[in-house]
Design a protein around this motif. Structure first.
Motif, mmCIF file in Angstrom:
data_model
loop_
_atom_site.group_PDB
_atom_site.id
_atom_site.type_symbol
_atom_site.label_atom_id
_atom_site.label_comp_id
_atom_site.label_asym_id
_atom_site.label_seq_id
_atom_site.Cartn_x
_atom_site.Cartn_y
_atom_site.Cartn_z
ATOM 1 N N ASP A 176 -0.728 5.966 -15.595
ATOM 2 C CA ASP A 176 -1.596 6.578 -14.580
ATOM 3 C C ASP A 176 -2.034 5.552 -13.551
ATOM 4 O O ASP A 176 -2.141 5.859 -12.358
ATOM 5 C CB ASP A 176 -2.831 7.205 -15.243
ATOM 6 C CG ASP A 176 -2.476 8.368 -16.162
ATOM 7 O OD1 ASP A 176 -1.504 9.086 -15.832
ATOM 8 O OD2 ASP A 176 -3.152 8.553 -17.186
ATOM 9 N N ASP A 177 -2.309 4.335 -13.996
ATOM 10 C CA ASP A 177 -2.728 3.255 -13.095
ATOM 11 C C ASP A 177 -1.511 2.480 -12.606
ATOM 12 O O ASP A 177 -0.516 2.330 -13.322
ATOM 13 C CB ASP A 177 -3.684 2.297 -13.803
ATOM 14 C CG ASP A 177 -5.014 2.954 -14.136
ATOM 15 O OD1 ASP A 177 -5.483 3.770 -13.330
ATOM 16 O OD2 ASP A 177 -5.562 2.652 -15.209
ATOM 17 N N GLU A 192 -4.241 0.954 -7.159
ATOM 18 C CA GLU A 192 -4.483 2.218 -6.446
ATOM 19 C C GLU A 192 -5.950 2.379 -6.059
ATOM 20 O O GLU A 192 -6.292 3.205 -5.207
ATOM 21 C CB GLU A 192 -4.020 3.413 -7.294
ATOM 22 C CG GLU A 192 -4.933 3.798 -8.446
ATOM 23 C CD GLU A 192 -4.764 2.925 -9.680
ATOM 24 O OE1 GLU A 192 -5.452 3.168 -10.686
ATOM 25 O OE2 GLU A 192 -3.926 1.987 -9.636
ATOM 26 N N ARG A 193 -6.841 1.596 -6.649
ATOM 27 C CA ARG A 193 -8.269 1.697 -6.345
ATOM 28 C C ARG A 193 -8.685 0.821 -5.164
ATOM 29 O O ARG A 193 -9.839 0.876 -4.735
ATOM 30 C CB ARG A 193 -9.092 1.298 -7.574
ATOM 31 C CG ARG A 193 -8.813 2.141 -8.815
ATOM 32 C CD ARG A 193 -9.753 1.774 -9.939
ATOM 33 N NE ARG A 193 -9.476 2.557 -11.148
ATOM 34 C CZ ARG A 193 -10.200 2.512 -12.256
ATOM 35 N NH1 ARG A 193 -11.270 1.717 -12.312
ATOM 36 N NH2 ARG A 193 -9.869 3.249 -13.300
ATOM 37 N N LEU A 194 -7.761 0.037 -4.648
ATOM 38 C CA LEU A 194 -8.097 -0.924 -3.599
ATOM 39 C C LEU A 194 -7.807 -0.371 -2.211
ATOM 40 O O LEU A 194 -6.819 0.344 -2.001
ATOM 41 C CB LEU A 194 -7.307 -2.221 -3.797
ATOM 42 C CG LEU A 194 -7.466 -2.935 -5.141
ATOM 43 C CD1 LEU A 194 -6.580 -4.174 -5.182
ATOM 44 C CD2 LEU A 194 -8.920 -3.314 -5.384
ATOM 45 N N THR A 195 -8.667 -0.700 -1.258
ATOM 46 C CA THR A 195 -8.382 -0.395 0.141
ATOM 47 C C THR A 195 -7.299 -1.343 0.640
ATOM 48 O O THR A 195 -6.942 -2.314 -0.037
ATOM 49 C CB THR A 195 -9.639 -0.570 1.001
ATOM 50 O OG1 THR A 195 -10.025 -1.967 0.983
ATOM 51 C CG2 THR A 195 -10.799 0.273 0.475
ATOM 52 N N GLU A 211 -8.683 -4.880 0.853
ATOM 53 C CA GLU A 211 -8.898 -5.445 -0.482
ATOM 54 C C GLU A 211 -7.560 -5.844 -1.116
ATOM 55 O O GLU A 211 -7.450 -6.897 -1.755
ATOM 56 C CB GLU A 211 -9.615 -4.439 -1.377
ATOM 57 C CG GLU A 211 -11.072 -4.201 -1.003
ATOM 58 C CD GLU A 211 -11.690 -3.033 -1.754
ATOM 59 O OE1 GLU A 211 -12.930 -2.975 -1.832
ATOM 60 O OE2 GLU A 211 -10.933 -2.167 -2.253
ATOM 61 N N LYS A 250 0.834 -1.201 0.000
ATOM 62 C CA LYS A 250 0.000 0.000 0.000
ATOM 63 C C LYS A 250 0.869 1.253 0.000
ATOM 64 O O LYS A 250 0.581 2.235 -0.727
ATOM 65 C CB LYS A 250 -0.912 -0.011 1.239
ATOM 66 C CG LYS A 250 -1.932 1.122 1.259
ATOM 67 C CD LYS A 250 -2.932 1.000 0.110
ATOM 68 C CE LYS A 250 -4.017 2.052 0.207
ATOM 69 N NZ LYS A 250 -4.973 1.974 -0.920
ATOM 70 N N GLN A 304 -4.755 -2.044 -11.422
ATOM 71 C CA GLN A 304 -5.364 -0.843 -10.836
ATOM 72 C C GLN A 304 -5.382 -0.952 -9.310
ATOM 73 O O GLN A 304 -6.407 -0.723 -8.650
ATOM 74 C CB GLN A 304 -6.771 -0.639 -11.392
ATOM 75 C CG GLN A 304 -6.769 -0.381 -12.902
ATOM 76 C CD GLN A 304 -8.140 -0.185 -13.490
ATOM 77 O OE1 GLN A 304 -9.071 -0.910 -13.154
ATOM 78 N NE2 GLN A 304 -8.286 0.785 -14.387
ATOM 79 N N HIS A 312 -0.274 -1.058 -11.794
ATOM 80 C CA HIS A 312 -0.499 -2.493 -11.920
ATOM 81 C C HIS A 312 0.660 -3.171 -11.193
ATOM 82 O O HIS A 312 1.770 -3.291 -11.710
ATOM 83 C CB HIS A 312 -0.538 -2.905 -13.390
ATOM 84 C CG HIS A 312 -1.574 -2.162 -14.190
ATOM 85 N ND1 HIS A 312 -2.860 -1.988 -13.750
ATOM 86 C CD2 HIS A 312 -1.497 -1.541 -15.405
ATOM 87 C CE1 HIS A 312 -3.553 -1.302 -14.649
ATOM 88 N NE2 HIS A 312 -2.740 -1.012 -15.654
#
Length: 376
Positions: free
Chosen positions: A238-239, A261-264, A267, A213, A259, A241
């Motif tokens: 930008d994403d 960066e979209r996960l808590t 997650e 994280k 992606q 992986h």
């Protein structure tokens, strides 16, 4: 009508797959969905399941043999049925030598002992190799191996890893820098959060989860590290992986969390554990091991502190995690016990210089030393 079982194509770039072991022999019955063989290609090892219920009529590809995708590796049908004539694919593939007659029990014993079936002489009906023939040959082979240097075969996964690592070192300008993070506060927070994480999500948070994280958040602040060098140009993404290297018994796999960066945090932890389990079980799909923009690798379990990770081409960076250690530290005027985590960052000097790479690693360290910032 006999059913063809073919070597699957595990990706657009796959040129060859190898049958590593047959779980069934000619004449044995199989159920639909039952594993009949293991194959490997590049960084994937997987089981081939029977598409139908029936009997193994003929095996066309022997263990250790590599063939192109689409090649028929065996036929399955009724016990009294004959395998159909060779297809055009079979004609184009390598000619197969005549298979030795051997009982299933004898084959299993020979395979377990790495005994070359072609060297055995069968005393059974029609020259069939029996269990007794194999047992008789074992002492002779053992004595021969004791007098010869060991030359273990290299499987396709090992060859691919070796090729990619050599390519990585030869085609990039790699430099490794190190820092240590004071994770005393983080380890306390980890233990506190795990009470809730286990009760609510049935997931245990590890230091690797927190580092992942922290690395993701740092990549968003330092996008130059989330890039790759190809065709004399730098492409920045930008994403994030995130590739997480997973050690296997026979090699290495790098499943990719897309992606990320979209996960808590929870997650992300569940994804890391899920993909690690799939990697160890050989169940990763081809699209789950490609497209990473940054990779992490952890040797902490082996007692390693600092090391030199090799870039996963064409990525610009890879973060290595060492083993945590405790040491006395001063907090103001008081001597206390502190916990530290060694970090090793290898980066491509063609993409960025030492200062921005150090800034990225410093940001990762800052997140780990102030773990509340990871959660906010």
């Amino acid at each position: 009508m006999a059913v063809e079982v073919v070597m699957p194509k595990l990706g657009m770039s796959m040129k060859e797959g190898m049958v590593s072991v047959w779980n069934k022999s000619v004449g044995e019955t199989v159920n639909k969905g039952e594993s009949i063989a293991s194959i490997n290609s590049e960084k994937i090892e997987m089981e081939i399941e029977s598409p139908v219920e029936g009997t193994i009529l003929d095996i066309k590809v022997s263990e250790g043999e590599g063939v192109p995708p689409g090649t028929v590796i065996c036929y399955i049908g009724e016990g009294n049925e004959q395998a159909k004539e060779k297809t055009e694919r079979d004609v184009q593939s390598k000619p197969k030598k005549e298979r030795k007659k051997i009982s299933p029990v004898a084959r299993k014993i020979a395979n377990s002992a790495n005994l070359d079936i072609d060297t055995l002489v069968g005393t059974g009906p029609g020259g069939r190799i029996t269990k007794e023939d194999v047992l008789h040959a074992l002492p002779e082979q053992t004595e021969k191996k004791q007098n010869e240097p060991a030359h273990p075969p290299v499987n396709m996964m090992r060859k691919t890893i070796a090729s990619r690592m050599m390519e990585s070192l030869q085609t990039s300008a790699q430099l490794t820098i190190t820092m240590k993070a004071d994770v005393t506060t983080l380890t306390k927070l980890q233990h506190e959060l795990n009470v809730t994480a286990i009760e609510r999500y049935d997931t245990k948070l590890t230091i690797t989860d927190f580092v992942a994280k922290a690395a993701i958040l740092s990549l968003l602040e330092h996008p130059a590290m989330n890039s790759q060098y190809q065709n004399d140009r730098v492409e920045t993404f930008d994403d994030v992986h995130l590739g997480i290297a997973a050690a296997l018994d026979n090699g290495l796999a790098v499943p990719v969390i897309r992606q990320a960066e979209r996960l808590t945090l929870i997650e992300l932890a569940r994804k890391i554990k899920s993909y690690g389990k799939k990697a160890r079980e050989g169940k990763l799909q081809h699209d789950e091991i490609k497209g990473s923009t940054f990779t992490m690798t952890n040797l902490g379990a082996y007692g390693v502190e600092y090391f030199t990770p090799i870039l996963n081409p064409p990525e610009a960076g890879i973060l290595g995690i060492g083993t945590m250690y405790e040491t006395p530290v001063y907090q103001e005027d008081e001597l206390c016990k502190g916990t530290f985590l060694p970090l090793s960052l290898t980066f491509d000097h063609r993409v960025l210089d030492g200062a921005p790479a150090s800034a990225f690693l410093s940001t990762v360290t800052s997140f780990l030393e102030k773990p509340a910032s990871i959660l906010l």
